[in-house]
Design an enzyme around this catalytic site. Structure first.
Site, short mmCIF file in Angstrom:
data_model
loop_
_atom_site.label_atom_id
_atom_site.label_comp_id
_atom_site.label_asym_id
_atom_site.label_seq_id
_atom_site.Cartn_x
_atom_site.Cartn_y
_atom_site.Cartn_z
N LYS A 13 0.82 -1.22 0.00
CA LYS A 13 0.00 0.00 0.00
C LYS A 13 0.85 1.26 0.00
O LYS A 13 0.49 2.24 -0.64
CB LYS A 13 -1.02 -0.01 1.13
N ARG A 88 -5.80 2.46 11.69
CA ARG A 88 -5.35 1.09 11.88
C ARG A 88 -6.16 0.39 12.97
O ARG A 88 -5.90 -0.78 13.25
CB ARG A 88 -3.90 1.11 12.32
N ARG A 122 12.36 -6.73 2.31
CA ARG A 122 12.17 -5.29 2.13
C ARG A 122 13.34 -4.49 2.72
O ARG A 122 13.83 -4.78 3.80
CB ARG A 122 10.87 -4.87 2.79
N ARG A 155 14.65 -1.94 7.96
CA ARG A 155 14.00 -1.36 9.13
C ARG A 155 14.02 -2.35 10.29
O ARG A 155 13.80 -3.53 10.08
CB ARG A 155 12.54 -1.03 8.79
N ARG A 166 3.68 -8.01 13.85
CA ARG A 166 2.93 -7.01 13.09
C ARG A 166 1.75 -7.64 12.36
O ARG A 166 0.68 -7.05 12.27
CB ARG A 166 3.85 -6.31 12.10
P1 ADP Z 1 3.83 -1.25 7.81
O1 ADP Z 1 2.51 -0.87 7.20
O2 ADP Z 1 4.73 -1.87 6.84
O3 ADP Z 1 3.70 -2.02 9.08
P2 ADP Z 1 4.22 1.51 8.69
O4 ADP Z 1 5.35 2.32 8.28
O5 ADP Z 1 2.86 1.86 8.18
O6 ADP Z 1 4.61 0.03 8.28
O7 ADP Z 1 4.12 1.48 10.30
C1 ADP Z 1 5.22 1.17 11.10
C2 ADP Z 1 4.82 1.20 12.57
O8 ADP Z 1 4.39 2.51 12.94
C3 ADP Z 1 3.66 0.29 12.96
O9 ADP Z 1 4.07 -1.03 13.18
C4 ADP Z 1 3.15 0.98 14.23
O10 ADP Z 1 3.97 0.69 15.34
C5 ADP Z 1 3.34 2.45 13.91
N1 ADP Z 1 2.11 3.02 13.30
C6 ADP Z 1 1.98 3.53 12.05
N2 ADP Z 1 0.73 3.95 11.82
C7 ADP Z 1 0.03 3.69 12.95
C8 ADP Z 1 -1.33 3.88 13.34
N3 ADP Z 1 -2.24 4.41 12.51
N4 ADP Z 1 -1.68 3.50 14.61
C9 ADP Z 1 -0.79 2.98 15.46
N5 ADP Z 1 0.48 2.75 15.15
C10 ADP Z 1 0.91 3.11 13.91
#
Ligand code: ADP
Ligand code: ZN
Length: 230
Positions: A13, A88, A122, A155, A166
């Site tokens: 995404k 989320r 990744r 990462r 996750r």
């Molecule tokens: P991915 O979608 O690959 O897991 P992201 O970069 O979107 O990676 O998110 C990385 C981390 O940032 C998540 O695992 C979480 O800890 C935090 N995070 C990001 N967006 C949110 C959200 N909307 N609510 C809570 N935590 C978030």
């Protein structure tokens, strides 16, 4: 044009959003990137988020919502935006609904095996967050970002144990959003059955967005035509 991109971690995404955003001329807002920027800049939000992120857990709703709210109030978001990684959780979606109206939620559907393979290969740019993949999207020059010449790293949350966590968090907390937006009539699915190149995925998403805006416009003009006296 306020869109949400839903999908598991590694569904692509983020990559899709970064390709769609310049073509629709609306900013791509990734809450994950916003947190990583905050961590890099040593802000209070960054300090709070760091531990959760490293464990593959979600950052508390209030923290995310506050940060997101500030971001979408900025000038460049007035004509619309793509949200990547937000909401989320159901409470986040409810809070978002109070702040603004979303017109579409695009769910990017990818089989679990593909997701695990993707996440474990990744790599990302430490400076600008651009995503690459050791298998099918290598940077032009080893270890160096195509976009900003920054250093490419894995990462910390792409380590295998954290990936499992996750995905579990996704199933428990985020997957219920599919039904949430389905119930509101704004959910669209884009499925990617096999390993589809990112450009193809982005095209499929763009086509879905266009089709959806067209049907929405038709619906709106239909409603307007009928209710002159309202
Ligand atoms: P991915 O979608 O690959 O897991 P992201 O970069 O979107 O990676 O998110 C990385 C981390 O940032 C998540 O695992 C979480 O800890 C935090 N995070 C990001 N967006 C949110 C959200 N909307 N609510 C809570 N935590 C978030
Ligand atoms: Zn970069």
């Amino acid at each position: 044009m306020k869109k949400i991109f839903l999908g598991a971690p590694g569904s692509g995404k983020g990559t899709c959003a970064s390709k769609v955003s310049p073509r629709r001329n609306i900013p791509h807002i990734s809450t994950g990137d916003l947190f990583r920027d905050n961590i890099k800049n040593g802000t209070e939000i960054g300090d709070t988020a760091k531990g959760y992120m490293e464990r593959g857990e979600l950052v508390p709703d209030e923290v995310v919502v506050e940060m997101l709210k500030e971001r979408i109030e900025e000038e460049d978001c007035q004509a619309g935006f793509i949200l990547d990684g937000f909401p989320r959780t159901i409470p986040q979606a409810e809070m978002l609904a109070k702040i603004t109206d979303i017109d579409a939620a695009i769910n990017i559907d990818v089989p679990n095996e593909v997701i695990i393979q993707r996440l474990s290969s990744r790599i990302t740019c430490k400076d600008c967050g651009e995503i690459f993949n050791l298998r099918d999207m290598r940077p032009k020059e080893e270890g160096i970002c195509d976009k900003c010449q920054g250093e490419i790293i894995r990462r910390p949350d792409d380590e295998p144990e954290v990936i499992q966590n996750r995905l579990k968090t996704y199933e428990e907390k985020t997957a219920p959003l599919i039904k949430f937006y389905e119930d509101r009539g704004i959910l669209k699915h884009v499925s990617c059955d096999q390993e589809q190149p990112p450009e193809e995925m982005a095209q499929a998403v763009l086509a879905t967005i266009e089709e959806f805006s067209k049907s929405l416009q038709e619906e709106v003009s239909g409603v307007l035509g009928l209710s002159d006296n309202e």
